[in-house]
Design a protein around this motif. Sequence first.
Motif: not given
Length: 354
Positions: A39-46, A341-347
């Motif tokens: 997803t486009p959010f995959d670059f997001v990090e801590q 949903t999986s990606v957003q839950d992790k974020l």
Amino acid sequence: MNKRPWHIRVKSQLAHLVRRVGGVQVRDAFASIVKHGRTPFDFVEQDHFTPLGDHDKAMSLFKRSVDMIEIEVFSYCNRICWFCPNAEYDRRSAQHHMDNNVYLSILRQLGQCDYNRKISYSRYNEPLADRIIIDKIAQARSLVPKAVLHMNTNGDYLTKEYLDELYDAGLNSLNIQIYLRSNQKYDHEETRQRMQKKLAELGLKAKITVDLFGHRLEADIDYKDMSLRIYGRNFDNTGCNRGETVEVTNQPVRTSPCLSPFYHVYIDYNGSVMPCCNLRSDIPEHQDCIIGNLNTQSSIFLIYASANAVAWRRSLVGFDRKDGLCKHCNFVPFTKTSVTTSVQDKLVAMSKTR
């Protein structure tokens, strides 16, 4: 080989798809480009959820995240369109320029990090209303030579000679937006007539790429090696409420996450840095949204990595209901699927780590 980061490529694909369906920001648009569980959010990090006080770390985060920085070099707009806050908030009686030292500082910092993505001359002014824009573009081309210099204009001031000057100064990309009268709702055939008139004035040829009656009319214009397009769209069903300042038909309760404060930076003429294109510092109800000011804070990188910016990012991940001025925003929503949903839950979990 396409070396652009994944989120930049997907964002471009999403923008293209949204245009092709007539500018309607449909939730299914995102679903059609999610592939291989990405997803486009995959670059997001801590670090996006952690305030950074180290300049070099902040600059590195900015460089690998931001694909557009939008700069408003002056305040004036000649129009008061019903779908824009300028219909209620005065941008015509006075002209205020961004402090030149602030502007040059932004450019030098972007040059320092070898910025090679988009600088957009937009926000809520009409960038061609003041010919100082030629000098501003030339300065950007000199100080940030790898950047893509882009502009959105209502076309009222644009002539062929002006277009040539913009090109010679270094502009790479231009969107000409066809607007009707101030209080007039969208009319597809009148939009077509105005588009044809503007093309005749410019003496340029164009190819229709979108002709969706009642929604959008768009054409690509043949002009040197510049990316040049002209379009009109129905803001009643594709526009945003601009932070609760404009009444539009489509105002759902927002549950979608938002990518804006992760990969975009918006700078108003007064030096204020905003988290989103729909918020502006000269509206009293939006002033609590200011994340920094370059008149008093020298580093755009430290503002991007600041506690204020982090708070916005934390509030906009996940598929829960959004609050405040984002509550009814319909700007670029993302579809809820098992993958997203999986990606957003992790974020969301990441955003809660201190």
